[in-house]
Scaffold this active site. Structure first.
Site, PDB file in Angstrom:
ATOM      1  N   GLY A 239      81.321 150.732  84.851  1.00  0.00           N
ATOM      2  CA  GLY A 239      80.119 150.680  85.688  1.00  0.00           C
ATOM      3  C   GLY A 239      80.018 151.913  86.566  1.00  0.00           C
ATOM      4  CB  ALA A 240      81.376 155.237  86.169  1.00  0.00           C
ATOM      5  CB  THR A 241      75.747 154.619  85.126  1.00  0.00           C
ATOM      6  OG1 THR A 241      75.594 153.200  85.249  1.00  0.00           O
ATOM      7  CG2 THR A 241      76.414 154.944  83.796  1.00  0.00           C
ATOM      8  CB  SER A 242      74.239 153.110  89.613  1.00  0.00           C
ATOM      9  OG  SER A 242      74.675 151.791  89.303  1.00  0.00           O
ATOM     10  N   GLY A 243      75.906 153.433  92.080  1.00  0.00           N
ATOM     11  CA  GLY A 243      76.605 152.751  93.162  1.00  0.00           C
ATOM     12  C   GLY A 243      78.037 153.206  93.378  1.00  0.00           C
ATOM     13  CB  ILE A 244      81.009 151.234  94.461  1.00  0.00           C
ATOM     14  CG1 ILE A 244      80.484 150.871  95.863  1.00  0.00           C
ATOM     15  CG2 ILE A 244      82.523 151.391  94.496  1.00  0.00           C
ATOM     16  CD1 ILE A 244      80.839 149.495  96.325  1.00  0.00           C
ATOM     17  N   GLY A 245      80.709 152.739  91.597  1.00  0.00           N
ATOM     18  CA  GLY A 245      81.351 153.311  90.414  1.00  0.00           C
ATOM     19  C   GLY A 245      81.058 154.791  90.270  1.00  0.00           C
TER      20      GLY A 245
ATOM     21  CB  SER B 223      82.981 140.344  96.176  1.00  0.00           C
ATOM     22  OG  SER B 223      82.263 139.556  97.080  1.00  0.00           O
TER      23      SER B 223
ATOM     24  CE1 TYR C 231      78.777 139.434  92.065  1.00  0.00           C
ATOM     25  CE2 TYR C 231      79.335 138.549  94.227  1.00  0.00           C
ATOM     26  CZ  TYR C 231      79.249 139.623  93.355  1.00  0.00           C
ATOM     27  OH  TYR C 231      79.648 140.873  93.768  1.00  0.00           O
TER      28      TYR C 231
END
Length: 269
Positions: free
Chosen positions: A15-21, A147, A172
């Site tokens: 998940g490195a395409t946005s946000g924290i990643g 989380s 979640y």
């Protein structure tokens, strides 16, 4: 944080395409880490790599794009075999890809509740398959981006898909609790971290405003650094090590979760 201890290492970030990643990929690449940038599609992963080169001045030679849609476990298996073939030695795996559970109860083609699969089962499978690469040398580590909501969760052992009673928050929280429990698996050294309430796609689950994704990523990157000593199964709330939910420290729960997850991903060996 010193670059010296990280330079020359290899890390895969899901998940490195946005946000924290994305921000974690940037911070690691800036410190000389070869970063395997995972995205849901090849186009998304390549776009993130291009953006890191164009805007963060990261050397293209330090980046590799990989794709896998975590709603399809066979894509996770393919990702793992590509990574191991190219990088038989992996220093760090950051299990960061995540999604909010949808309003409506949704089952993947693999037969699992979607948030449980994307947030936990896919990472369970990926970590298991990358275990040889993570353990070729001592010091390989896994950082699960979890989380604080894991504390509100419970694992519905008899109905992990929550078919009988579905609530998106419960689904979640269950996925985050499972990810946190999984860090205590003895096969590879792993920790989990709550990076703070950050202004990312998951923000609406927590609050109206959050800190920057880069701030959250700094807490993730600190745990990737071999200069930061870690204890298997430890849980961090941002920079501070704190006790996770009680379930996350129970051997019995760790074993039970491993058994359930192995069954659900079809690797019940």
């Amino acid at each position: 944080m010193s670059s010296a201890s990280l330079s020359g290492r290899t890390a895969l970030i899901t998940g490195a395409t946005s946000g924290i990643g994305y921000e974690s990929a940037r911070l690691l690449a800036e410190r000389g880490v070869t970063v395997l940038v995972h995205g849901r599609t090849a186009d998304e992963a390549q776009a993130a790599v291009d953006k890191l080169v164009a805007t963060a001045g990261v050397d293209l030679a330090k980046l590799r794009a990989f794709a896998a849609d975590f709603t399809h476990l066979e894509e996770v298996e393919r990702l793992a075999s590509l990574v191991v073939a190219e990088h038989p030695h992996l220093d760090v795996l950051v299990n960061n890809a995540g999604m909010a559970a949808p309003e409506r109860h949704t089952i993947t083609a693999d037969g699992n509740e979607i948030a449980f699969q994307v947030n936990f089962l896919a990472h369970f499978l990926l970590t298991s398959l990358l275990e040889p690469a993570l353990t070729t040398d001592p010091g390989g580590r896994v950082v699960n981006v979890s989380s604080s909501l894991h504390r509100t969760g419970s694992i519905s052992w008899s109905d992990p898909n929550r078919a009988r009673r579905y609530s998106r928050l419960a689904a979640y929280a269950q996925s985050q609790l499972a990810l946190t429990v999984f860090a205590a698996d003895p096969r590879v050294t792993a920790v989990s971290v709550h990076p703070g309430v950050c202004d990312t796609a998951l923000l609406p689950l927590y609050a109206h405003e959050g800190t920057s994704a880069a701030e959250g990523a700094a807490h993730v990157v600190r745990l990737c650094d071999p200069a930061t000593e870690i204890v298997n199964g430890a849980y961090y709330d941002r920079a501070e090590r704190v006790e996770p939910a009680a379930a996350a420290t129970e051997d019995r729960t760790v074993k039970r979760l491993n058994k359930l997850a192995a069954l659900l991903v079809g690797h019940d060996s």
